[in-house]
Structure formats: C-alpha cells, structure tokens
Design an enzyme around this catalytic site. Structure first.
Site, PDB file in Angstrom:
ATOM      1  N   LYS A  47       9.242   2.466  -1.123  1.00  0.00           N
ATOM      2  CA  LYS A  47       8.108   2.201  -0.220  1.00  0.00           C
ATOM      3  C   LYS A  47       7.796   3.505   0.520  1.00  0.00           C
ATOM      4  CE  LYS A  47       5.129   0.252   2.614  1.00  0.00           C
ATOM      5  NZ  LYS A  47       3.785  -0.124   2.131  1.00  0.00           N
ATOM      6  N   MET A  73      -0.598  -4.271   4.884  1.00  0.00           N
ATOM      7  CA  MET A  73       0.798  -4.277   5.329  1.00  0.00           C
ATOM      8  C   MET A  73       0.992  -3.384   6.550  1.00  0.00           C
ATOM      9  SD  MET A  73       1.910  -6.303   3.043  1.00  0.00           S
ATOM     10  CE  MET A  73       3.679  -6.259   3.243  1.00  0.00           C
ATOM     11  N   GLY A  74       0.278  -2.244   6.559  1.00  0.00           N
ATOM     12  CA  GLY A  74       0.393  -1.327   7.699  1.00  0.00           C
ATOM     13  C   GLY A  74       1.619  -0.439   7.637  1.00  0.00           C
ATOM     14  N   CYS A 130      -3.139   5.624   1.772  1.00  0.00           N
ATOM     15  CA  CYS A 130      -2.874   4.350   2.440  1.00  0.00           C
ATOM     16  C   CYS A 130      -4.144   3.839   3.117  1.00  0.00           C
ATOM     17  CB  CYS A 130      -1.767   4.483   3.481  1.00  0.00           C
ATOM     18  SG  CYS A 130      -1.590   2.939   4.370  1.00  0.00           S
ATOM     19  N   THR A 273       1.119  -5.624  -7.927  1.00  0.00           N
ATOM     20  CA  THR A 273       0.822  -7.038  -7.672  1.00  0.00           C
ATOM     21  C   THR A 273       1.617  -7.978  -8.586  1.00  0.00           C
ATOM     22  OG1 THR A 273      -1.398  -6.494  -6.885  1.00  0.00           O
ATOM     23  CG2 THR A 273      -1.054  -8.754  -7.618  1.00  0.00           C
TER      24      THR A 273
HETATM   25  O1  RRO Z   1       1.525  -0.446   3.692  1.00  0.00           O
HETATM   26  C1  RRO Z   1       0.339  -0.608   3.342  1.00  0.00           C
HETATM   27  O2  RRO Z   1      -0.480  -1.260   4.007  1.00  0.00           O
HETATM   28  C2  RRO Z   1      -0.175  -0.007   2.114  1.00  0.00           C
HETATM   29  C3  RRO Z   1       0.058   1.301   1.741  1.00  0.00           C
HETATM   30 BR1  RRO Z   1       1.133   2.474   2.723  1.00  0.00          BR
HETATM   31  C4  RRO Z   1      -0.561   1.830   0.580  1.00  0.00           C
HETATM   32  O3  RRO Z   1      -0.428   2.994   0.198  1.00  0.00           O
HETATM   33  N1  RRO Z   1      -1.359   0.980  -0.131  1.00  0.00           N
HETATM   34  C5  RRO Z   1      -1.554  -0.287   0.217  1.00  0.00           C
HETATM   35  O4  RRO Z   1      -2.297  -1.008  -0.473  1.00  0.00           O
HETATM   36  N2  RRO Z   1      -0.953  -0.780   1.348  1.00  0.00           N
END
Ligand code: RRO
Length: 313
Positions: A47, A73-74, A130, A273
């Site tokens: 991650k 997700m953030g 992101c 996914t």
């Molecule tokens: O963590 C996320 O919200 C997130 C990241 Br860092 C990313 O690179 N791509 C995504 O779809 N979600």
C-alpha cells in the site's frame, strides 16, 4: 509438452509470473502482506506509504458493483517504518515493490532516501496519482511541471530501480508530453493506470451516493476502466524508450484480460478490484487462465506477443 512461460522482467528484476497485486488492494497490514508473500503473485506491491501512519478517510469509503468499484480510502497506511520493519524481518521470496506517496516533493525524497537503505526492497513505485486526498492536494501526475521537477532531482540520489504510477490520461498529447519527460530520465518502469478520479456512483433506490468522503466522489476501478487503461498502456508503449517497462493496471479479472494488456505493451499487470473481491486465490486462477489461453493460441512465452497489437489498415 512444452512449458508455458509467463515470467517477465521489469527493469531487469525477474518475476516468475507477470501477475501481481495493485497497490492499495489487500497490501496494507501484516496479515495481508504475509498472504501476498505466500501467494503465487509474481511480486508484492505494498500500500502506498507516507512518513506517518494514516487512518484514511471516513467509512464507508469503498463500494463495488458488478462492473466497477469506487473508492476514497484517503491513503490509509501504517507509515513507512512499518513496511520497512516488516520486510526486514520476513524471508523474501519474490520481488518487492514499495509504493510511496508523499504529500510533497520533500516528503517523497525523504521516503525514497529511507527506502534506498533497505536491501529487501527491489524497486520503488512512486504514486503520482492518488485521487482522494480531500481538499489537500492535486493529482501530481496531472501537473507536468511537478513530475519534471521530481524526476530531475530524484536520480541525483536514488540508486534503486524506480517507477511512477500514473493517472489515466484522456488526450494523446498529454501522453506524448508525459512520455517525453519520462524519456529524459533513467526511470525503470511506469504503472498505468491508477483509478479514474472524480467518479460518482449513485444508488437510485436510496437516492444517495455510496461512499462517505468528498460527497461521494472517488476513484473508479474495475472492469469498467479497462479500455481506458489499455489505451494508456498502448500509447505509452509507442512513445516511451524501449528499456522502460510498463506495468498495466485496470479492470483485470481474467487470464484473457492479462493477455490483452501484454498485447498492448505491458510487461506485467496488477490486479486491484477483482483481487479485493475474490481474495488471494485469484493469482492461481489468473495464472492458470493465462496459460490455457496462451496454449490455445500457440504462444509459449509472453515475449512472443508483447506489444504486437495489430492495426486495421
Ligand atoms: O488511498 C486511496 O484513496 C487511493 C490511493 Br493512495 C490511490 O493511489 N488510488 C486510489 O484509488 N485510492
């Protein structure tokens, strides 16, 4: 019977299988990372990490439907030191890609310097795409000035194989310009694409959005994005230096999907996914399906069709 070889190389790093997880998909905690080490994935991608632990955005922050997913997700992650400590203490049996996603150039350099000291890390995937940091930052991959500046400085100190994860582009000229920036530097690979930003999924029955952060807007992944991801892989393949590998990502759920990515120029693929939906056994299934498909087509190595997409004249 002739053996079907689905091994590959990314920037001279050997992968026994061209199929790995996408950053963000079940690769955040100790348990998830251990499962990936024990699986048949060709590599492990962590991650995206930051200097400090982050809890991420408010839940619900992930939703999937039959042909796609939406997330905000953030950037929840356990902080770079957690990932370094995990990798130091584990027996490593496959290439490790540490994904890094600092909030500034300075933070990215700090994290990259730290990761350079760790021998168990094979390569760095710098996440410049992101989509979900509410009110806080832009998608760096859409700021060509930022990317130029980042690449100009990073190779002054970085010694590890390094790649960047890009957002999807929708204009050919953007891909051409980004490729010409990338071609100036000793970059090892690009990963394309991250989720398509600013999507919105609506539940018609409840008349509501389905995730809480950012008023329901988020990054779209899954089957629905595959044609856009394939077009980015194919166009980058035609514009990039040939020694820069491409890792394709977006909407892979079958062995045939993996084939399509390689045909468009990817040397490896990442699954997000569908991995979240199906769990760790997906790597066995995709490997099996890819091998069966190759056998039917009489290919015995991915080298034999990589980038060979035909045009209709
Ligand atoms: O963590 C996320 O919200 C997130 C990241 Br860092 C990313 O690179 N791509 C995504 O779809 N979600």
């Amino acid at each position: 019977m002739k053996k079907i070889d689905i091994s590959t190389k990314i920037n001279n790093i050997k992968l026994s299988s061209c199929i790995m997880n996408a950053s963000g998909a079940l690769c955040r905690t100790e348990k998830e990372l251990s499962n990936l080490l024990d699986s048949s994935s060709g590599a492990l991608v962590t991650k995206s990490c930051t200097t400090n632990l982050r809890d991420g955005n408010k839940k619900p922050r992930y939703f999937e439907w039959n042909i796609g997913s939406i997330n905000s997700m953030g950037l929840p992650n356990l902080g770079i030191d957690f990932y370094i400590d995990f990798l130091k203490k584990k027996k490593i049996n496959k290439p490790i890609f540490l994904s890094i996603s600092g909030f500034s150039l300075k933070e990215n350099y700090f994290l990259i310097k730290k990761a350079n000291l760790i021998s168990n890390i094979s390569a760095l995937e710098i996440n410049l795409s992101c989509p979900n940091i509410v009110n806080k930052r832009e998608i760096f991959g859409y700021n060509f000035f930022y990317v130029s500046k980042f690449l100009k400085n990073v190779f002054k100190f970085n010694k590890k194989p390094l790649g960047i994860k890009l957002p999807p582009y929708f204009n050919e000229i953007h891909i051409k310009n980004m490729a010409s920036i990338i071609n100036r530097y000793p970059i090892g690979f690009i990963t394309c694409v991250n989720s398509i930003p600013n999507g919105l999924y609506v539940n018609s029955y409840t008349e509501s959005v389905v995730i809480s952060p950012n008023n329901g807007f988020g990054g779209i992944g899954g089957k629905i994005i595959k044609p856009f991801a394939l077009s980015n892989v194919s166009k980058f393949f035609s514009f990039l230096r040939k020694d820069i590998s491409i890792i394709g990502c977006g909407g892979i759920s079958s062995g045939q999907d993996v084939f399509d990515y390689i045909l468009c120029g990817a040397s490896a693929v990442q699954v997000g996914t569908q991995f979240i939906k199906e769990g760790i056994s997906i790597f066995d299934r995709l490997k099996k399906e890819l091998k069966e498909f190759l056998k039917k087509k009489n290919y015995f190595s991915i080298k034999h069709f990589l980038g060979n997409l035909k045009k209709i004249c």
